[in-house]
Structure formats: structure tokens, C-alpha cells
Design a protein around this motif. Sequence first.
Motif, short mmCIF file in Angstrom:
data_model
loop_
_atom_site.label_atom_id
_atom_site.label_comp_id
_atom_site.label_asym_id
_atom_site.label_seq_id
_atom_site.Cartn_x
_atom_site.Cartn_y
_atom_site.Cartn_z
N GLY A 138 30.15 22.51 11.08
CA GLY A 138 30.75 22.25 9.89
C GLY A 138 29.87 21.59 8.65
N ASP A 139 28.51 21.89 9.13
CA ASP A 139 27.46 21.40 8.17
C ASP A 139 27.26 22.50 7.17
N ARG A 140 26.93 22.03 5.93
CA ARG A 140 26.41 22.91 4.80
C ARG A 140 24.83 23.19 4.85
N LEU A 141 24.84 24.47 4.39
CA LEU A 141 23.49 25.05 4.34
C LEU A 141 23.24 25.75 3.11
N ILE A 142 22.07 26.12 2.55
CA ILE A 142 21.67 27.07 1.74
C ILE A 142 20.99 28.04 2.47
N VAL A 143 21.51 29.52 1.95
CA VAL A 143 20.88 30.46 2.65
C VAL A 143 19.64 31.01 1.88
N VAL A 144 18.51 31.16 2.51
CA VAL A 144 17.17 31.30 1.87
C VAL A 144 16.50 32.78 2.15
N ALA A 145 17.16 33.27 3.09
CA ALA A 145 16.58 34.77 3.25
C ALA A 145 17.45 35.56 4.14
N ALA A 146 17.87 36.83 3.94
CA ALA A 146 18.26 37.80 4.70
C ALA A 146 17.23 38.94 5.51
N THR A 147 17.27 38.93 7.02
CA THR A 147 16.21 39.41 7.48
C THR A 147 16.71 41.02 7.78
N GLY A 148 17.72 41.19 7.63
CA GLY A 148 18.19 42.52 7.55
C GLY A 148 18.10 43.20 9.13
N GLU A 149 17.91 42.21 10.00
CA GLU A 149 17.70 42.68 11.44
C GLU A 149 19.09 42.03 12.28
N ARG A 150 19.19 42.71 13.53
CA ARG A 150 20.30 42.30 14.26
C ARG A 150 20.19 41.02 15.15
N ALA A 151 21.23 40.18 15.58
CA ALA A 151 20.99 38.97 16.20
C ALA A 151 20.42 39.19 17.55
N ASP A 152 20.55 40.42 18.06
CA ASP A 152 19.91 40.60 19.61
C ASP A 152 18.45 41.01 19.34
N ARG A 153 18.05 41.15 17.99
CA ARG A 153 16.58 41.62 17.98
C ARG A 153 15.52 40.63 17.27
N VAL A 154 16.29 39.26 16.55
CA VAL A 154 15.48 38.52 15.91
C VAL A 154 15.49 37.40 16.74
N GLU A 155 13.92 36.99 16.73
CA GLU A 155 13.47 35.62 17.60
C GLU A 155 13.62 34.37 16.78
N THR A 156 13.92 33.41 17.27
CA THR A 156 13.64 32.12 16.54
C THR A 156 12.19 31.57 16.93
N ALA A 157 11.83 30.41 16.25
CA ALA A 157 10.56 29.85 16.44
C ALA A 157 10.17 29.60 17.82
N THR A 158 11.14 29.42 18.68
CA THR A 158 11.02 29.17 20.07
C THR A 158 10.62 30.42 20.92
N GLY A 159 10.81 31.51 20.44
CA GLY A 159 10.91 32.76 21.08
C GLY A 159 12.01 33.38 21.58
N ARG A 160 13.09 32.49 21.40
CA ARG A 160 14.51 33.14 22.02
C ARG A 160 15.29 33.87 20.95
N LEU A 161 15.96 34.86 21.36
CA LEU A 161 16.86 35.81 20.66
C LEU A 161 17.95 34.90 20.00
N VAL A 162 18.27 35.17 18.80
CA VAL A 162 19.35 34.32 18.00
C VAL A 162 20.63 34.78 18.84
N ALA A 163 20.91 35.78 19.47
CA ALA A 163 22.08 36.26 20.21
C ALA A 163 22.30 35.69 21.25
N ASP A 164 21.13 35.17 22.01
CA ASP A 164 21.01 34.43 23.18
C ASP A 164 21.59 32.86 23.33
N TYR A 165 21.84 32.39 22.18
CA TYR A 165 22.07 31.10 22.07
C TYR A 165 23.41 30.90 22.34
N PRO A 166 24.14 30.10 23.43
CA PRO A 166 25.30 29.81 23.66
C PRO A 166 26.45 29.52 22.42
N THR A 167 25.75 28.86 21.41
CA THR A 167 26.71 28.59 20.24
C THR A 167 26.94 29.92 19.35
#
Length: 227
Positions: A138-167
Motif C-alpha cells: 500500500g506504500d506510495r512510490l515514484i517511478v524512476v526508471a523502466a528497465t525493459g527487462e523481464r522480472a526473471d532476468r533482472v537482479e536486485t542489489a543483493t544479486g537475487r532475481l526480482v521474480a524470485d522474491y516471495p512477495t
Amino acid sequence: MTHPAHTPASLPATRSKTTFPAAGASGRARRARVEPMAVRPLRDGRYAVETEGGTYVVDLDANTCTCPDHQLRGARCKHRRRVALEVTAELVPPPGKRTAVCAVCGGRTFVPTAFDGPALCRRHDHRPGTLVRDRETGDRLIVVAATGERADRVETATGRLVADYPTNADYGAHEPVFRAVYLDSLGRDGDVNRYAFPASRLRRVEGRANGDAGPPRTDGTAPPTTV
């Protein structure tokens, strides 16, 4: 929420002839509206216009048509006018774009001809500066960038794929990723962290920072009637 089964093959290959309301027009402008026609984009950016009297090819960029009215008289014929109407009404893509399927909802959208990434419709595409809400918190955010890449190919700062997060389990792994910052973090001192989200996890907030309602129809067009 997502529809990974949707592919470009789910779009109709051809269209039935349709008409537009007359809207008080006369002459060629009226014929462009009331005569049954089917407009089909071609791969080279031109349009085939099928009418009761034949099929002609319109080039909007060159302001040409293969019909006798244009070839013999140099007129802005009903076929050129009809293509312009359908482009304005977003029934066919404008020159330089093609029809694609939104990676989130499977709806129709237009992308540049050479675009080869996952496509998004206006509803699910988030431009930088757009105010959004995280569907999970429910938190509000401001979009700062579009990666153009899929969630199963983008890594976060911790090296984990976005798609792999349980949330993110309820959001498609094929969805494009957007980076955003929490609104309440902007007034704090120090670095502001950017977070990555699948497209459909972010819901646009009314009164967003920049509008994306699409171009208004200023020529009086209305949805056509199928013939």
C-alpha cells in the motif's frame, strides 16, 4: 492477475469492414466515414485499405494512395482520410509502430516496429515520474526508471532475481521491471534506495505526477460499427 499465455497470435490477423459516424462531414470526408472499409497495416509502414470497389495502398508519410482519385487528381482521397481516422482513434498503429500484446493483461498496444522487448499497454506502462502504489504494502512510490527487462532476468542489489522474491510470486516472471523510490524517503538525508518491481505490482495513483491518459480524440471520432 497476469496472463502469460497471451501472445501476438491472439490478435486478429484481419479486420471486418467498418464505418464511422458521419459527424456532419461532407464530400470525401463524409465518404471516408460512412463507406465500409477495412484498414490493415503493412510491414513497410503503409496501409492496405479494402473497400467495396477495390483495395488500395496508403502511405501516410508520403501523403499518397494508389487509388485513381489521388493518382489522377492529386486529391486527399477518402482512403487517406480513413487511415488517418483509424490512426487517431487508435484502431491501427501509426507509421513506424506495430501492434503488440501487453505482457501483463494481454491487451492490444502499439510499439516501435523494431521493438523486441516485452510490450506494455498504457494501463501497465509506468513512465518516470509517475506516482504509483505498491499492491502488496500500500506504500506510495515514484517511478524512476523502466528497465525493459523481464522480472526473471533482472537482479536486485543483493544479486537475487526480482521474480524470485516471495512477495512477487503473484506477478508474472515475464513482466517488465520498473525501478521506483518510496515517496516518504525523498525528504530524508543520504542516498535514496531504488527498488525493483514487476509492472503489475505497481498501481498508478490518481493525481499522478505526470498524466498518461493518452491523446484525446479531437476530431469527433467514435467507435466504428462493424459491417
